[in-house]
Design a protein around this motif. Structure first.
Motif, PDB file in Angstrom:
ATOM      1  N   VAL A  99      64.538  56.069  55.607  1.00 43.27           N
ATOM      2  CA  VAL A  99      63.787  55.335  54.755  1.00 43.27           C
ATOM      3  C   VAL A  99      62.723  56.580  53.985  1.00 43.27           C
ATOM      4  O   VAL A  99      62.214  57.227  55.011  1.00 43.27           O
ATOM      5  CB  VAL A  99      63.136  54.343  55.048  1.00 43.27           C
ATOM      6  CG1 VAL A  99      62.156  53.695  54.074  1.00 43.27           C
ATOM      7  CG2 VAL A  99      64.141  53.092  55.135  1.00 43.27           C
ATOM      8  N   ILE A 100      62.553  56.794  52.679  1.00 47.95           N
ATOM      9  CA  ILE A 100      61.945  57.741  52.238  1.00 47.95           C
ATOM     10  C   ILE A 100      60.803  57.167  51.193  1.00 47.95           C
ATOM     11  O   ILE A 100      61.123  56.660  50.390  1.00 47.95           O
ATOM     12  CB  ILE A 100      63.016  58.978  51.546  1.00 47.95           C
ATOM     13  CG1 ILE A 100      63.798  59.543  52.349  1.00 47.95           C
ATOM     14  CG2 ILE A 100      62.036  60.171  50.922  1.00 47.95           C
ATOM     15  CD1 ILE A 100      65.104  60.218  51.769  1.00 47.95           C
ATOM     16  N   LEU A 101      59.815  57.377  51.589  1.00 55.94           N
ATOM     17  CA  LEU A 101      58.407  56.937  50.811  1.00 55.94           C
ATOM     18  C   LEU A 101      57.574  57.732  50.093  1.00 55.94           C
ATOM     19  O   LEU A 101      57.188  58.606  50.901  1.00 55.94           O
ATOM     20  CB  LEU A 101      57.749  55.847  51.815  1.00 55.94           C
ATOM     21  CG  LEU A 101      58.637  54.822  52.489  1.00 55.94           C
ATOM     22  CD1 LEU A 101      57.715  54.055  53.596  1.00 55.94           C
ATOM     23  CD2 LEU A 101      59.399  54.022  51.646  1.00 55.94           C
ATOM     24  N   ASN A 102      57.115  57.501  49.022  1.00 60.24           N
ATOM     25  CA  ASN A 102      55.989  58.414  48.548  1.00 60.24           C
ATOM     26  C   ASN A 102      56.301  59.727  48.667  1.00 60.24           C
ATOM     27  O   ASN A 102      55.495  60.595  49.020  1.00 60.24           O
ATOM     28  CB  ASN A 102      54.482  58.119  48.994  1.00 60.24           C
ATOM     29  CG  ASN A 102      54.369  56.703  48.448  1.00 60.24           C
ATOM     30  OD1 ASN A 102      55.006  56.135  47.610  1.00 60.24           O
ATOM     31  ND2 ASN A 102      53.305  55.906  49.067  1.00 60.24           N
ATOM     32  N   SER A 103      57.349  60.264  48.234  1.00 64.41           N
ATOM     33  CA  SER A 103      57.842  61.677  48.463  1.00 64.41           C
ATOM     34  C   SER A 103      58.542  62.438  47.513  1.00 64.41           C
ATOM     35  O   SER A 103      58.499  62.051  46.685  1.00 64.41           O
ATOM     36  CB  SER A 103      58.667  61.780  49.754  1.00 64.41           C
ATOM     37  OG  SER A 103      58.343  61.195  51.167  1.00 64.41           O
ATOM     38  N   SER A 161      53.076  54.657  45.760  1.00 62.57           N
ATOM     39  CA  SER A 161      52.665  53.259  45.647  1.00 62.57           C
ATOM     40  C   SER A 161      51.627  52.955  47.203  1.00 62.57           C
ATOM     41  O   SER A 161      52.157  53.441  48.202  1.00 62.57           O
ATOM     42  CB  SER A 161      53.904  52.231  45.781  1.00 62.57           C
ATOM     43  OG  SER A 161      53.214  50.910  46.100  1.00 62.57           O
ATOM     44  N   ALA A 162      50.950  52.140  47.080  1.00 59.67           N
ATOM     45  CA  ALA A 162      49.998  51.871  48.061  1.00 59.67           C
ATOM     46  C   ALA A 162      50.508  50.721  49.044  1.00 59.67           C
ATOM     47  O   ALA A 162      50.157  50.511  50.059  1.00 59.67           O
ATOM     48  CB  ALA A 162      48.530  51.625  47.636  1.00 59.67           C
ATOM     49  N   TYR A 163      51.403  50.131  48.454  1.00 63.84           N
ATOM     50  CA  TYR A 163      51.979  49.063  49.100  1.00 63.84           C
ATOM     51  C   TYR A 163      53.814  49.070  49.008  1.00 63.84           C
ATOM     52  O   TYR A 163      54.030  48.888  48.011  1.00 63.84           O
ATOM     53  CB  TYR A 163      51.638  47.561  48.630  1.00 63.84           C
ATOM     54  CG  TYR A 163      52.150  46.210  49.650  1.00 63.84           C
ATOM     55  CD1 TYR A 163      51.456  45.882  50.512  1.00 63.84           C
ATOM     56  CD2 TYR A 163      53.194  45.618  49.031  1.00 63.84           C
ATOM     57  CE1 TYR A 163      51.850  45.017  51.165  1.00 63.84           C
ATOM     58  CE2 TYR A 163      53.919  44.464  49.650  1.00 63.84           C
ATOM     59  CZ  TYR A 163      53.027  44.225  50.722  1.00 63.84           C
ATOM     60  OH  TYR A 163      53.573  43.096  51.380  1.00 63.84           O
ATOM     61  N   ALA A 206      46.290  55.625  42.754  1.00 62.68           N
ATOM     62  CA  ALA A 206      47.438  55.418  43.785  1.00 62.68           C
ATOM     63  C   ALA A 206      47.653  56.635  44.559  1.00 62.68           C
ATOM     64  O   ALA A 206      47.161  57.679  44.240  1.00 62.68           O
ATOM     65  CB  ALA A 206      48.666  54.717  43.015  1.00 62.68           C
ATOM     66  N   PRO A 207      48.263  56.459  45.642  1.00 63.51           N
ATOM     67  CA  PRO A 207      48.830  57.648  46.440  1.00 63.51           C
ATOM     68  C   PRO A 207      49.545  58.468  45.578  1.00 63.51           C
ATOM     69  O   PRO A 207      50.442  58.232  44.846  1.00 63.51           O
ATOM     70  CB  PRO A 207      49.422  57.084  47.470  1.00 63.51           C
ATOM     71  CG  PRO A 207      49.124  55.593  47.768  1.00 63.51           C
ATOM     72  CD  PRO A 207      48.951  55.176  46.179  1.00 63.51           C
ATOM     73  N   ASP A 208      49.494  59.773  45.691  1.00 64.16           N
ATOM     74  CA  ASP A 208      50.240  60.706  45.341  1.00 64.16           C
ATOM     75  C   ASP A 208      51.724  60.832  46.026  1.00 64.16           C
ATOM     76  O   ASP A 208      51.737  60.426  47.230  1.00 64.16           O
ATOM     77  CB  ASP A 208      49.719  62.115  45.208  1.00 64.16           C
ATOM     78  CG  ASP A 208      48.610  62.483  44.567  1.00 64.16           C
ATOM     79  OD1 ASP A 208      48.024  61.626  43.722  1.00 64.16           O
ATOM     80  OD2 ASP A 208      47.654  63.333  44.859  1.00 64.16           O
ATOM     81  N   MET A 209      52.597  61.405  45.193  1.00 59.82           N
ATOM     82  CA  MET A 209      53.834  61.709  45.966  1.00 59.82           C
ATOM     83  C   MET A 209      53.871  63.131  46.548  1.00 59.82           C
ATOM     84  O   MET A 209      53.040  64.011  46.374  1.00 59.82           O
ATOM     85  CB  MET A 209      55.058  61.705  44.859  1.00 59.82           C
ATOM     86  CG  MET A 209      55.407  60.378  44.341  1.00 59.82           C
ATOM     87  SD  MET A 209      56.768  60.622  43.051  1.00 59.82           S
ATOM     88  CE  MET A 209      56.965  58.686  42.584  1.00 59.82           C
ATOM     89  N   GLY A 210      54.406  62.985  47.783  1.00 61.70           N
ATOM     90  CA  GLY A 210      54.511  64.341  48.458  1.00 61.70           C
ATOM     91  C   GLY A 210      53.506  64.113  49.502  1.00 61.70           C
ATOM     92  O   GLY A 210      52.607  63.485  49.948  1.00 61.70           O
ATOM     93  N   ALA A 211      53.616  65.640  50.301  1.00 62.96           N
ATOM     94  CA  ALA A 211      52.671  65.705  51.718  1.00 62.96           C
ATOM     95  C   ALA A 211      51.090  65.993  51.389  1.00 62.96           C
ATOM     96  O   ALA A 211      50.389  65.871  52.150  1.00 62.96           O
ATOM     97  CB  ALA A 211      53.288  66.935  52.368  1.00 62.96           C
ATOM     98  N   TYR A 212      50.850  66.563  50.040  1.00 60.52           N
ATOM     99  CA  TYR A 212      49.366  66.658  49.823  1.00 60.52           C
ATOM    100  C   TYR A 212      48.738  65.570  48.726  1.00 60.52           C
ATOM    101  O   TYR A 212      49.347  65.668  47.813  1.00 60.52           O
ATOM    102  CB  TYR A 212      49.222  68.287  49.145  1.00 60.52           C
ATOM    103  CG  TYR A 212      49.684  69.414  50.022  1.00 60.52           C
ATOM    104  CD1 TYR A 212      49.286  69.552  51.249  1.00 60.52           C
ATOM    105  CD2 TYR A 212      50.970  70.017  49.919  1.00 60.52           C
ATOM    106  CE1 TYR A 212      49.492  70.439  52.300  1.00 60.52           C
ATOM    107  CE2 TYR A 212      51.300  71.052  50.767  1.00 60.52           C
ATOM    108  CZ  TYR A 212      50.523  71.325  51.895  1.00 60.52           C
ATOM    109  OH  TYR A 212      51.150  72.482  52.629  1.00 60.52           O
ATOM    110  N   GLU A 213      47.661  65.137  49.209  1.00 54.45           N
ATOM    111  CA  GLU A 213      47.092  64.490  48.253  1.00 54.45           C
ATOM    112  C   GLU A 213      46.007  65.196  47.446  1.00 54.45           C
ATOM    113  O   GLU A 213      45.247  65.817  48.157  1.00 54.45           O
ATOM    114  CB  GLU A 213      46.235  63.310  49.024  1.00 54.45           C
ATOM    115  CG  GLU A 213      45.620  62.377  48.472  1.00 54.45           C
ATOM    116  CD  GLU A 213      46.487  61.401  47.477  1.00 54.45           C
ATOM    117  OE1 GLU A 213      45.847  60.617  46.445  1.00 54.45           O
ATOM    118  OE2 GLU A 213      47.424  60.956  47.818  1.00 54.45           O
ATOM    119  N   SER A 214      46.297  65.192  46.260  1.00 53.85           N
ATOM    120  CA  SER A 214      45.414  66.076  45.233  1.00 53.85           C
ATOM    121  C   SER A 214      44.009  65.522  45.129  1.00 53.85           C
ATOM    122  O   SER A 214      43.979  64.439  45.301  1.00 53.85           O
ATOM    123  CB  SER A 214      46.227  66.359  44.136  1.00 53.85           C
ATOM    124  OG  SER A 214      46.100  65.463  43.283  1.00 53.85           O
TER     125      SER A 214
END
Length: 809
Positions: free
Chosen positions: A591-595, A652-654, A687-695
Motif C-alpha cells: 500500500v502506497i500513501l502520500n508518495s 491526505s491527512a486521513y 494538507a500533507p505534501d506528497m513524498g518524503a520531504y514536508e516542504s
C-alpha cells in the motif's frame, strides 16, 4: 442563537477589571520573562554541556487535569449603551476553547440603544468582551440563564471604572452558567496520550535527547480551581496536587486563568527553584492545548512551548536582535526583533544575523497549521544544561541506550554488545562499515538524521545484512545508506524476516544488487509462520540499481506486506522489471500513501497487488487520487520540492485503506482501515505534501484542479482583535481579478491589500495595521472586503463579502 429585536441585545465576554487581582511579586507569572532583572545571571548564558549530548534521558509527566461541572442552559444578555455608541461592539467567547460563540462582533448603532441576545445550549465559563473606544462610553447590563437566574450584572459606574483601567478600550466580563452536571475541561486520557505523542514527535524530529512518558493522569473536579481562582493568593491546588515536582514534571491544566484571559499557559523556569518552594516548579496551562481540537487548529504546540520553558528555554525573540545574547542564548535559533504570529518564512526582522525569523520554532508565538513546529539541537543542549544546573533529578538516563562513537567506535561493535531491546544511537558522521546484524531481539538503530549520519558500504558489500539466523531489527531510522554493492540481493539493506519492522527517515542511495538494489525484504515465513510486516515511512530511494528486478525496493520470496507512507522513489533503475519497486511473489502486496514515484526505469512499479492512494506516479496508475505531474524536485540530487510543486499540500491527512482481505493471511490483517490520521501538528500547509520531504511552502496556486475550493469564501481574521498583524484567509473557486480592501468604520478606504489577477486556490494575506501611505492606523473597528469576478457577465463566478476586525491599542 435567538435575537430579540424589540430590545437589541449584544453579548461580549471580557474579564472585569475589578475582579483581576494583582499577584504578589514572588509568584507573578507570565509566559516567559523578558527582563534581565527577572532572569538570574546564572541563567543568562549559553549552555555549557556537562553530560554527553548523545545519551538519552527520560522525563516523566504527571497530569493534574482540573475541571469544572456546570449547568447546561441557554444564556441571555441584556446590554444598554449610553449616548456614546460610536464604534462600540461586543462578542461572547467560550473560555475553554477561546472560540467566540456568536457569528461575529455585534455593533451598537445608535445612542442609548438596548440589545437582547439569547445563545442556546451553553455550559461553563464564558467571557463577554465589550469594545467601547469613546472615553465616556458606558455599557450596563446583565446576563441570565434559561430560568432567569442572574449570572452577572453591572451598571454604568462599574463599566466606567473598569474602562478607566483598560489599555485596550475593552472591558472583559466573566461569568459561568452555574453548577451542574456537564464537565468542562476534563480532557480524556486518550487525547492526553496523543498530545504526549506529538511532544515526542517534535523532539525526535530535532535529535532531542529527551523522551517523555506519562507517569500519572489525575482528574480533579473543582469549579474554583478550574478557573485558576487560587493561583494568586492561596495556591491551594498547587500545594494539594503537586506530585514529586523535582522528579516528575507536573502539568496542571485548567479551563482558563481568570486573572488573565489571554494567557495560554506558564512553564516555570527551573532557576526559580533557587528561591521558591519546589511545589511551584510546574507547567500550568489551559487544558484545550492537550486536545485533538487544538491539534486540528494548529495550536497544540502551546503545550510543547510551556514544557520548553520548564526545561530552561526562553522565547526565541526574548532579547530581540541583540547578538550578545543571540536573542535566547541559543546559537542555532536566528534572532528576530519581535514575536511572530503568522507562518511567513520570508520575514527577516534582524537582517544583521543570518537566517530568517524562526516561524516554525515552538518557542515563538506562531499559531495555525501552516508551519510544522519544532525545536533545534541548540535548544535541546540548553535544556539539558539547565536541567543539570537546577533540577538534575528530573531526568533519568535511559540505560538501554548505547551511543556511537561515544560508547563504541563502530556501529558493528555497538550492535554486537547490545542486549535485547537496546537502542543504538549514532552521532553525526560518516561510518564506513558493512554491518552483519546480530541474533539479538528488538534492537533499534537510530541515526542523527540522513543529512548528517551516513553509513557507507564502500562498494565492498551490503551496507546492512540481516540473515535468517539473526533477529531482525525493530527499527532502523535516521541514516543515509549508500555505496552498498553485492552480487546477491539487497545492496543497501537485506532483511530476511517475519514479524514487524519500521524503516523511517532514511535516504537509500547509490546501492547495487541483483535484486532490491536499495532494499530487499525476504519473507521466510508463510501460511504457518506468518508474514513480514514492513513499514517504510519518510524514506528516499534514489540512484539505486538492480541487475535483475526492483531497483529501489524488492519483496523476495513470499508473504511480505509493505506499507509505504510519504516516500520518494526517483531515478532508480533495473535491468529487469520494477525500476522503482518490485512485488511479485505469492502473498506479496504493498500500500502506497502520500508518495512520489518518478523517473524510475524501465518502469516505476511492478507487481499485481500494489495499491496507491494520494500519490504522484509517473504515467499514472490505477488507485485513489493519483496524480501524474512533474513533481518539480529541486534537482536530480536534491529531491525536496520547489515552491511551485504540485505535490505540495496534495496528500491526505486521513486515508482509509480498503483492499481485498484474501491477500492477507488470517490473523495478519494489519494493513486495513485507517492508515493515515494526521493533525496539522505533523505537517505544514493545508494538507500533507506528497513524498518524503514536508516542504516549508503551502500550495501556491491551484495547480491541480481536483484540489480547488468548491466555493468562494472569506474567513474571519486571525487573530481578532489584533495588534499589529492579522491574517485574512480566503478561498477562490475560480481564477480572476481580486480586490481586497481595508476600510475604516466610516467607509473610507485605508489600504488596498490586493489588486491583481489570481488563480483558484486557498489564499491568505497579512495586514500590518498600516495604510497605503505606510503610516500606522489608529485602534478601532475596520472592515475588509473581497471582490472578484463581474456579476453582470458571470454571476456564478463573482463574489463579494465584507467582514470586521478590531485593531487594539
Amino acid at each position: 442563537m435567538k435575537v430579540n429585536f424589540n430590545v437589541i441585545f449584544f453579548m461580549i465576554i471580557f474579564m472585569s477589571m475589578t475582579t483581576a487581582q494583582t499577584l504578589d511579586e514572588e509568584h507573578r507569572l507570565v509566559c516567559g520573562n523578558f527582563d534581565f532583572g527577572v532572569i538570574p545571571k546564572a541563567a543568562r548564558q549559553f549552555a555549557i554541556e556537562e553530560r554527553g549530548r548523545d545519551e538519552q534521558y527520560g522525563i516523566n509527566l504527571a497530569f493534574q487535569i482540573i475541571y469544572g461541572r456546570y449547568a447546561y442552559t441557554d444564556i441571555t444578555l441584556y446590554l444598554t449603551i449610553n449616548e456614546h455608541f460610536e464604534g462600540a461592539s461586543f462578542l461572547v467567547f467560550d473560555t475553554f476553547t477561546k472560540h467566540y460563540i456568536m457569528d461575529d462582533w455585534m455593533q451598537f448603532t445608535e445612542p442609548n440603544q438596548s440589545i437582547g441576545l439569547t445563545i442556546a445550549d451553553r455550559a461553563g465559563p464564558h467571557y463577554l468582551r465589550i469594545y467601547a473606544p469613546h472615553d465616556s462610553a458606558a455599557v450596563s447590563g446583565y446576563i441570565v440563564d434559561e430560568n432567569n437566574n442572574v449570572l452577572s450584572s453591572w451598571g454604568e459606574t462599574d463599566f466606567l471604572t473598569w474602562q478607566s483601567g483598560s489599555s485596550s478600550s475593552s472591558v472583559y466580563i466573566q461569568f459561568d452558567t452555574g453548577p451542574g452536571d456537564t464537565d468542562v475541561g476534563n480532557t480524556p486520557d486518550e487525547e492526553i496520550m496523543r498530545a504526549v505523542e506529538r511532544l515526542n514527535y517534535r523532539h525526535q524530529n530535532s535529535n532531542s535527547p529527551f523522551h517523555f512518558e506519562i507517569d500519572t493522569i489525575h482528574h480533579v473536579h473543582n469549579n474554583s480551581w478550574a478557573m485558576g481562582e487560587d493561583l494568586y493568593d492561596t495556591w491551594e491546588s498547587v500545594y494539594e496536587l503537586s506530585y514529586n515536582p523535582t522528579e516528575i514534571l507536573n502539568i496542571f491544566t485548567v479551563i482558563g486563568f481568570h486573572y488573565n484571559l489571554g494567557l495560554g499557559g506558564v512553564g516555570v523556569n527551573p532557576w526559580y527553584l533557587e528561591s521558591w518552594d519546589s511545589v511551584f516548579y510546574r507547567v500550568s496551562m489551559k487544558g484545550i492545548y492537550l486536545t485533538d481540537l487544538s491539534a486540528e487548529e494548529g495550536r497544540d504546540h502551546v503545550f510543547d512551548h510551556e514544557v520548553g520553558h520548564s526545561l530552561g528555554l526562553l522565547h526565541t525573540f526574548n532579547y530581540g536582535c541583540d547578538l550578545g545574547t543571540h536573542g535566547d542564548y541559543v546559537l542555532d535559533t536566528p534572532t528576530h526583533a519581535y514575536a511572530n504570529y503568522v507562518c511567513d518564512y520570508s520575514v527577516d526582522s534582524c537582517p544583521d544575523d543570518p537566517g530568517n525569523d524562526p516561524v516554525d520554532n515552538c518557542m515563538n508565538y506562531v499559531y495555525g497549521s501552516e508551519c510544522q513546529m519544532g525545536f533545534t539541537v541548540g535548544q535541546h543542549g540548553r535544556s539539558l544544561w539547565a536541567i543539570e544546573q537546577w533540577v538534575p533529578t528530573l531526568i533519568d538516563l535511559i540505560d538501554d541506550v548505547t551511543s556511537v562513537p561515544e560508547d563504541y567506535t563502530t556501529i558493528q561493535e555497538a550492535l554486537d554488545s547490545a542486549e535485547t531491546g537496546y537502542t543504538i544511537h549514532v552521532s553525526p558522521g560518516t561510518y564506513v562499515e558493512n554491518i552483519i546484524w546480530p541474533n539479538t531481539g528488538g534492537l533499534r538503530l537510530i541515526g542523527s538524521g540522513p543529512d548528517s549520519t551516513i553509513i557507507d558500504g564502500n562498494q565492498t558489500n551490503r551496507v546492512i545484512e540481516v540473515d535468517d539466523d539473526a533477529s531482525p531489527p525493530s527499527e532502523i531510522s535516521g541514516f543515509t545508506i549508500t555505496n552498498g554493492n553485492t552480487t546477491g540481493r539487497g545492496g543497501g539493506i537485506e532483511i530476511e524476516m517475519t514479524g514487524d519492522i519500521l524503516l523511517s527517515n532514511l535516504v537509500i542511495s547509490n546501492n547495487q544488487a541483483s535484486s532490491g538494489g536499495g532494499i530487499v525484504v525476504e519473507g521466510i515465513g508463510g501460511a504457518w509462520m506468518g508474514e513480514a510486516h514492513v513499514t517504510v515511512e519518510n524514506v528516499v530511494f534514489s540512484g539505486n540499481h538492480a541487475t535483475g528486478n526492483g531497483g529501489g525496493f524488492s519483496a523476495h520470496e513470499d508473504f511480505v506486506s509493505t506499507l509505504f507512507k510519504s516516500v520518494t522513489f526517483a531515478n532508480n533503475t533495473a535491468d529487469g522489471s520494477g525500476g522503482g519497486m518490485n512485488f511479485y511473489s505469492m502473498g506479496n502486496y504493498a500500500v502506497i500513501l502520500n508518495s512520489i514515484i518518478w523517473n524510475n526505469t524501465p518502469d516505476n512499479l511492478y507487481g499485481p497487488h500494489l495499491f496507491p492512494y494520494f500519490s504522484n506516479i509517473e504515467n499514472g496508475y490505477d488507485g485513489v487520487e493519483i496524480m501524474n505531474s512533474d513533481p518539480l524536485f529541486v534537482s536530480d540530487e536534491d529531491l525536496r520540492l520547489q515552491a511551485e510543486s504540485p505535490c505540495i499540500d496534495a496528500g491526505s491527512a486521513y486515508i482509509n485503506v480498503d483492499i481485498d482481505p484474501t491477500l492477507m493471511i488470517p490473523g495478519e490483517m494489519w494493513m486495513e482501515g485507517v492508515m493515515v490520521d494526521l493533525t496539522p501538528a505533523f505537517y505544514g500547509g493545508n494538507a500533507p505534501d506528497m513524498g518524503a520531504y514536508e516542504s516549508p511552502y503551502t500550495a501556491p496556486l491551484s495547480l491541480n484542479e481536483e484540489i480547488s475550493p468548491l466555493e468562494y469564501r472569506l474567513y474571519p481574521p486571525y487573530p481578532n482583535p489584533f495588534n499589529p498583524f492579522t491574517t485574512l484567509r480566503y478561498d477562490l473557486q475560480k481564477g480572476g481579478h481580486v480586490h481586497i480592501t481595508i476600510y475604516d468604520i466610516l467607509g473610507r478606504r485605508v489600504k488596498t491589500l490586493i489588486n491583481s489577477r489570481q488563480t483558484a486556490g486557498y489564499k491568505s494575506v497579512q495586514w500590518n495595521a498600516r495604510n497605503d501611505a505606510g503610516t500606522a492606523v489608529s485602534p478601532g473597528v475596520y472592515l475588509y472586503t473581497i471582490e472578484t469576478g463581474d456579476p453582470s457577465t458571470s454571476p456564478a463566478h463573482s463574489f463579494r463579502q465584507t467582514r470586521k476586525m478590531v485593531l487594539m491599542k
